[in-house]
Design a protein around this motif. Structure first.
Motif, PDB file in Angstrom:
ATOM      1  N   ARG A  64       0.833  -1.203   0.000  1.00 24.33           N
ATOM      2  CA  ARG A  64       0.000   0.000   0.000  1.00 24.33           C
ATOM      3  C   ARG A  64       0.868   1.255   0.000  1.00 24.33           C
ATOM      4  O   ARG A  64       0.628   2.196  -0.759  1.00 24.33           O
ATOM      5  CB  ARG A  64      -0.926  -0.015   1.215  1.00 24.33           C
ATOM      6  N   GLY A  65       1.883   1.270   0.858  1.00 24.07           N
ATOM      7  CA  GLY A  65       2.763   2.433   0.944  1.00 24.07           C
ATOM      8  C   GLY A  65       3.490   2.695  -0.363  1.00 24.07           C
ATOM      9  O   GLY A  65       3.590   3.847  -0.816  1.00 24.07           O
ATOM     10  N   ALA A  66       3.997   1.626  -0.988  1.00 28.25           N
ATOM     11  CA  ALA A  66       4.714   1.791  -2.253  1.00 28.25           C
ATOM     12  C   ALA A  66       3.805   2.384  -3.327  1.00 28.25           C
ATOM     13  O   ALA A  66       4.223   3.267  -4.091  1.00 28.25           O
ATOM     14  CB  ALA A  66       5.277   0.449  -2.708  1.00 28.25           C
ATOM     15  N   LEU A  67       2.568   1.925  -3.396  1.00 28.10           N
ATOM     16  CA  LEU A  67       1.637   2.400  -4.420  1.00 28.10           C
ATOM     17  C   LEU A  67       1.164   3.818  -4.152  1.00 28.10           C
ATOM     18  O   LEU A  67       1.195   4.685  -5.036  1.00 28.10           O
ATOM     19  CB  LEU A  67       0.444   1.451  -4.522  1.00 28.10           C
ATOM     20  N   TYR A  68       0.722   4.083  -2.919  1.00 21.41           N
ATOM     21  CA  TYR A  68       0.135   5.384  -2.607  1.00 21.41           C
ATOM     22  C   TYR A  68       1.180   6.499  -2.554  1.00 21.41           C
ATOM     23  O   TYR A  68       0.846   7.670  -2.775  1.00 21.41           O
ATOM     24  CB  TYR A  68      -0.622   5.316  -1.285  1.00 21.41           C
ATOM     25  N   ASP A  69       2.422   6.163  -2.283  1.00 24.44           N
ATOM     26  CA  ASP A  69       3.469   7.184  -2.219  1.00 24.44           C
ATOM     27  C   ASP A  69       3.993   7.578  -3.590  1.00 24.44           C
ATOM     28  O   ASP A  69       4.671   8.607  -3.722  1.00 24.44           O
ATOM     29  CB  ASP A  69       4.645   6.693  -1.362  1.00 24.44           C
ATOM     30  N   ASN A  70       3.675   6.804  -4.610  1.00 25.67           N
ATOM     31  CA  ASN A  70       4.280   7.050  -5.908  1.00 25.67           C
ATOM     32  C   ASN A  70       3.282   7.173  -7.050  1.00 25.67           C
ATOM     33  O   ASN A  70       3.692   7.409  -8.191  1.00 25.67           O
ATOM     34  CB  ASN A  70       5.271   5.928  -6.231  1.00 25.67           C
ATOM     35  N   CYS A 122       9.410  -2.499  -5.496  1.00 22.96           N
ATOM     36  CA  CYS A 122       9.503  -1.156  -4.912  1.00 22.96           C
ATOM     37  C   CYS A 122       9.275  -1.160  -3.405  1.00 22.96           C
ATOM     38  O   CYS A 122       9.752  -0.264  -2.702  1.00 22.96           O
ATOM     39  CB  CYS A 122       8.508  -0.228  -5.601  1.00 22.96           C
ATOM     40  N   ALA A 123       8.519  -2.146  -2.900  1.00 26.39           N
ATOM     41  CA  ALA A 123       8.355  -2.260  -1.450  1.00 26.39           C
ATOM     42  C   ALA A 123       9.660  -2.689  -0.794  1.00 26.39           C
ATOM     43  O   ALA A 123       9.996  -2.246   0.313  1.00 26.39           O
ATOM     44  CB  ALA A 123       7.247  -3.260  -1.126  1.00 26.39           C
ATOM     45  N   VAL A 124      10.428  -3.537  -1.502  1.00 21.55           N
ATOM     46  CA  VAL A 124      11.724  -3.987  -0.977  1.00 21.55           C
ATOM     47  C   VAL A 124      12.793  -2.917  -1.175  1.00 21.55           C
ATOM     48  O   VAL A 124      13.648  -2.706  -0.294  1.00 21.55           O
ATOM     49  CB  VAL A 124      12.143  -5.307  -1.674  1.00 21.55           C
ATOM     50  N   LEU A 125      12.736  -2.225  -2.309  1.00 25.72           N
ATOM     51  CA  LEU A 125      13.722  -1.180  -2.627  1.00 25.72           C
ATOM     52  C   LEU A 125      12.987   0.141  -2.864  1.00 25.72           C
ATOM     53  O   LEU A 125      12.744   0.544  -4.016  1.00 25.72           O
ATOM     54  CB  LEU A 125      14.523  -1.578  -3.873  1.00 25.72           C
ATOM     55  N   PRO A 126      12.591   0.838  -1.797  1.00 28.11           N
ATOM     56  CA  PRO A 126      11.762   2.046  -1.939  1.00 28.11           C
ATOM     57  C   PRO A 126      12.392   3.138  -2.790  1.00 28.11           C
ATOM     58  O   PRO A 126      11.669   3.913  -3.426  1.00 28.11           O
ATOM     59  CB  PRO A 126      11.593   2.511  -0.483  1.00 28.11           C
ATOM     60  N   PHE A 127      13.711   3.235  -2.809  1.00 30.94           N
ATOM     61  CA  PHE A 127      14.358   4.305  -3.577  1.00 30.94           C
ATOM     62  C   PHE A 127      14.085   4.183  -5.076  1.00 30.94           C
ATOM     63  O   PHE A 127      14.167   5.170  -5.819  1.00 30.94           O
ATOM     64  CB  PHE A 127      15.874   4.285  -3.320  1.00 30.94           C
ATOM     65  N   ALA A 128      13.729   2.960  -5.546  1.00 32.49           N
ATOM     66  CA  ALA A 128      13.478   2.758  -6.973  1.00 32.49           C
ATOM     67  C   ALA A 128      12.039   3.058  -7.365  1.00 32.49           C
ATOM     68  O   ALA A 128      11.732   3.172  -8.560  1.00 32.49           O
ATOM     69  CB  ALA A 128      13.827   1.319  -7.356  1.00 32.49           C
ATOM     70  N   ALA A 129      11.156   3.179  -6.379  1.00 31.08           N
ATOM     71  CA  ALA A 129       9.724   3.309  -6.662  1.00 31.08           C
ATOM     72  C   ALA A 129       9.374   4.489  -7.559  1.00 31.08           C
ATOM     73  O   ALA A 129       8.590   4.335  -8.504  1.00 31.08           O
ATOM     74  CB  ALA A 129       8.946   3.384  -5.353  1.00 31.08           C
ATOM     75  N   PRO A 130       9.918   5.706  -7.340  1.00 34.68           N
ATOM     76  CA  PRO A 130       9.541   6.840  -8.207  1.00 34.68           C
ATOM     77  C   PRO A 130       9.925   6.642  -9.663  1.00 34.68           C
ATOM     78  O   PRO A 130       9.367   7.297 -10.551  1.00 34.68           O
ATOM     79  CB  PRO A 130      10.310   8.012  -7.589  1.00 34.68           C
ATOM     80  N   PRO A 147       5.389   4.667 -11.621  1.00 33.94           N
ATOM     81  CA  PRO A 147       4.609   5.507 -12.544  1.00 33.94           C
ATOM     82  C   PRO A 147       4.566   4.956 -13.963  1.00 33.94           C
ATOM     83  O   PRO A 147       3.555   5.087 -14.657  1.00 33.94           O
ATOM     84  CB  PRO A 147       5.341   6.852 -12.482  1.00 33.94           C
ATOM     85  N   TYR A 148       5.652   4.334 -14.410  1.00 38.61           N
ATOM     86  CA  TYR A 148       5.680   3.767 -15.760  1.00 38.61           C
ATOM     87  C   TYR A 148       4.951   2.425 -15.807  1.00 38.61           C
ATOM     88  O   TYR A 148       4.270   2.111 -16.794  1.00 38.61           O
ATOM     89  CB  TYR A 148       7.129   3.609 -16.218  1.00 38.61           C
ATOM     90  N   ALA A 149       5.093   1.632 -14.754  1.00 35.02           N
ATOM     91  CA  ALA A 149       4.388   0.343 -14.715  1.00 35.02           C
ATOM     92  C   ALA A 149       2.873   0.537 -14.694  1.00 35.02           C
ATOM     93  O   ALA A 149       2.130  -0.318 -15.189  1.00 35.02           O
ATOM     94  CB  ALA A 149       4.828  -0.443 -13.483  1.00 35.02           C
ATOM     95  N   ALA A 150       2.417   1.651 -14.120  1.00 38.99           N
ATOM     96  CA  ALA A 150       0.977   1.895 -13.980  1.00 38.99           C
ATOM     97  C   ALA A 150       0.356   2.549 -15.209  1.00 38.99           C
ATOM     98  O   ALA A 150      -0.876   2.709 -15.263  1.00 38.99           O
ATOM     99  CB  ALA A 150       0.719   2.773 -12.751  1.00 38.99           C
ATOM    100  N   LEU A 151       1.152   2.929 -16.211  1.00 38.53           N
ATOM    101  CA  LEU A 151       0.609   3.611 -17.389  1.00 38.53           C
ATOM    102  C   LEU A 151      -0.456   2.789 -18.119  1.00 38.53           C
ATOM    103  O   LEU A 151      -1.521   3.331 -18.467  1.00 38.53           O
ATOM    104  CB  LEU A 151       1.746   3.978 -18.349  1.00 38.53           C
TER     105      LEU A 151
END
Length: 690
Positions: free
Chosen positions: A200-206, A420-428, A432-436
């Motif tokens: 949830r955090g990974a998705l909602y933060d990015n 991205c949950a395991v490696l938060p620094f990569a999430a931004p 955004p591209y995976a969700a397009l």
């Protein structure tokens, strides 16, 4: 010569257990003692055992014996669960110091909420969960797994509300609190809850909130955060089932795990353990939702069948899943998720092969997915009608295209969210591209206008049982000739059309008044031979209003009368009602225009042969069929009424019959009884169901 039907013991037992759970539910709903069922069980068992021992072919009595046993087992299990839910060691509405563990956290239309487990009230352990409605400033931050404490009034939830089982009873949520502040918390961990929070955090933060909510729902099945317009768009398109973690999701996870096991060259036993464990692990991440457990059990059944070199039988596997679910969670039978999941899986198992044969002229790549989509749509039709009041015609054509597409998007979002949950620094840089692709599909559904392709205007009702018997005759599990199947299909279609036409156009003399309600408000539907009128007494609940008019064959409305403030006129279009005229209190008219709605400001007016008169913005009288009806959102009407329908108790109006939406002090109220119906003609009133 082939048998007409090949009897499957698991299917018989699943049907018997389902019948027993429903029987126990009806006993509890009508406050009937279960002693009569319990007393019959040992007597029946003794007689059947005696016959089995001393009579020839006594083994044939095994089926009726087990059937009777499972009916009794289901009835007792369901009845006792409901009884346990109604019991409480605390005073309803009493003020208590609560300490508990957060088991779930989310956001609904009413705001944020917490689900608490292992709760104590003034040091006394509570048997059941608590739902806590939060204000904007509720206190310390808390998440799933945290230990929290606060002081608040605690209210006991009723097992039955509005004539049916309360939806929170299925998860044993026995209590409700409303907390405005003062929560203190200590950090804690929850294995499955922690994984959900990380996703949830990974998705909602990015991602933007709407996209994050849809992606989170697709991965975990939690739809509480999805905007109503987005959820409606998926429902109108007939593809909202992607949010119910079931065969599609568990099947993909299972297939990926099996592929990895093969690449790692694990032996068949280690691979089976890995695949089954992964399926149930993912079900745990989804909160062991009934649809995910059903799919996991079916995957386990398929795996074990292959291990012992037996032929897999989908119907037996589904029956086993139903048995497991209803034995462990008997009240899940009454959840929409359970009914949709089981009916969809059953329809695919029973109908898809015959439908594929009927489409033999189509290309193979199109025939199979279209047959599966049509089988699922047809088998879930009664559930959709009874739960939402409509069917999506678009879903038949969208599913064969969108399901393969969503499978790819699902894998992409699942892998990206975990990464991205395991490696938060990569999430931004990743999410955004995976969700397009998901954003493109959502945009398409929101603008496609599939609400214009809905089949609505009648409920499932008494037609359901006949419908499912007919579908069974069309399945490949019944050995009958193609001509007889064709005749069965014609009979079902004829019955469906007749049922819809009778419900919509059946002539009756006089007026039919239906009083319905939801949490915090209600509606009155007045049907006459020519026209239908809907009266709204509180803030509009779109889903409930739509379900009411569809369930009572009243989608064509002559007028909507509003007793909950003129601003609600703006929401009439969003309900999806075919109506252009709204009547509001005649004083202080609003000069703002309303899209496609003509708002009338008249004290007295006539619609459908009935005369309506506003007494205030909250009270209305209706003269119809030789009687007078008073309808109030709150307060009272001034003069005598034959029927008074109000949102709260009042003794200011003298009346012959008083009914209420939510007030329980009145004997005949919607909260206790469910929808109330009156038939009026020539000054006579008949109360339906009495």
């Amino acid at each position: 010569m082939k048998k007409l039907i090949n009897i499957r013991l698991p299917a018989i037992l699943a049907c018997a257990l389902t019948a027993g759970v429903f029987l126990g539910y009806r006993f509890a709903l009508n406050d009937i003692s279960l002693f009569c069922v319990i007393a019959v069980v040992p007597v029946t068992a003794v007689i059947l055992i005696f016959c089995a021992v001393y009579l020839k072919n006594g083994y044939k009595l095994l089926f009726p014996f087990l059937t009777a046993l499972f009916i009794a087992l289901g009835a007792i299990n369901c009845y006792m669960r409901i009884c346990a839910f109604t019991e409480s060691d605390i005073t309803d509405g009493g003020f208590y110091n609560i300490s508990a563990t957060v088991s779930d956290k989310g956001e609904s239309a009413a705001g944020e909420y917490l689900i608490l487990k292992n709760a104590y009230a003034d040091g006394v352990r509570l048997d059941g969960k608590i739902i806590v409605r939060l204000s904007g400033n509720y206190g310390d931050f808390c998440d799933v797994g945290y230990k929290i404490s606060f002081s608040s009034p605690v209210y006991k939830n009723d097992a039955f509300q509005y004539g049916k089982l309360y939806y929170l009873a299925q998860d044993n949520v026995k209590y409700t609190c409303r907390v405005n502040g003062g929560i203190t918390s200590k950090h804690g961990r929850s294995f499955f809850g922690g994984i959900r929070s990380a996703l949830r955090g990974a998705l909602y933060d990015n991602l933007d909130k709407d996209t994050a909510a849809i992606a989170y729902a697709m991965l975990t099945g939690c739809t509480q955060d999805i905007d109503e317009s987005s959820m409606s768009a998926f429902r109108y398109g007939g593809i909202a089932h992607i949010f119910a973690v079931s065969g599609l999701h568990i099947g993909i996870v299972y297939a990926v795990t099996a592929y990895l096991a093969k690449k790692l060259k694990l032996n068949k036993y280690a691979a089976a353990v890995l695949c089954i464990s992964t399926a149930f692990f993912y079900s745990g991440v989804c909160g062991f939702a009934v649809s995910s457990v059903r799919a996991a059990v079916m995957c386990a059944s398929a795996t074990l069948t292959r291990l012992i070199h037996k032929k897999y039988d989908g119907l037996n596997s589904l029956s086993l899943a139903v048995l497991v679910l209803l034995l462990v969670y008997p009240l899940s039978l009454f959840s929409v998720g359970f009914k949709l999941s089981v009916c969809a899986a059953g329809g695919i198992i029973l109908l898809s092969k015959n439908l594929a044969r009927a489409m033999k002229k189509l290309p193979d790549k199109l025939r199979a997915p279209l047959a599966v989509s049509l089988a699922a749509q047809v088998s879930t039709a009664p559930v959709m009608l009874s739960s939402f009041g409509y069917l999506s015609i678009a879903g038949i054509f969208l599913n064969p295209v969108f399901i393969p597409l969503f499978s790819v998007i699902y894998v992409l979002m699942l892998v990206s969210a975990i990464f991205c949950a395991v490696l938060p620094f990569a999430a931004p840089y990743v999410l955004p591209y995976a969700a397009l692709p998901l954003e493109v599909i959502v945009s398409f559904l929101l603008n496609a206008g599939f609400e214009k392709a809905l089949l609505s205007g009648f409920g499932a009702g008494a037609f359901t049982a006949i419908y499912f018997v007919g579908l069974l005759a069309l399945s490949d599990k019944i050995n009958i000739r193609p001509f007889k199947r064709f005749v069965a299909a014609g009979i079902i279609s004829g019955l469906l059309v007749t049922y819809a036409l009778v419900g919509t156009f059946a002539p009756f003399v006089g007026y039919k008044i239906i009083v319905s309600a939801h949490y915090g408000g209600g509606e009155v539907l007045i049907k006459s031979r020519g026209e239908n009128v809907l009266i709204l007494t509180d803030a509009i609940n779109n889903a409930h209003a739509r379900s009411t008019v569809n369930g009572y064959s009243a989608t064509e409305l002559a007028a909507v009368i509003i007793l909950c403030g003129e601003s609600s006129a703006d929401g009439i279009n969003s309900i999806g009602l075919n109506c252009r005229d709204a009547y509001v209190y005649y004083q202080n008219p609003n000069v703002q225009p309303y899209d496609k709605i003509t708002v009338h400001y008249e004290k007295t007016f006539e619609v459908g042969g009935a005369v309506y008169e506003f007494e205030s913005g909250n009270a209305l009288t209706v003269k119809l069929g030789g009687i007078k009806v008073g309808i109030c959102s709150y307060g009272a009407v001034a003069d005598y009424c034959n029927i008074l329908i109000s949102d709260n108790y009042t003794d200011k109006t003298v009346c012959e019959i008083q009914s209420a939406f939510n007030e329980r002090n009145i004997g005949r109220n919607v909260y206790d009884c469910g929808d109330i119906k009156f038939y009026v003609n020539n000054g006579k009133i008949k109360k339906a169901g009495l």
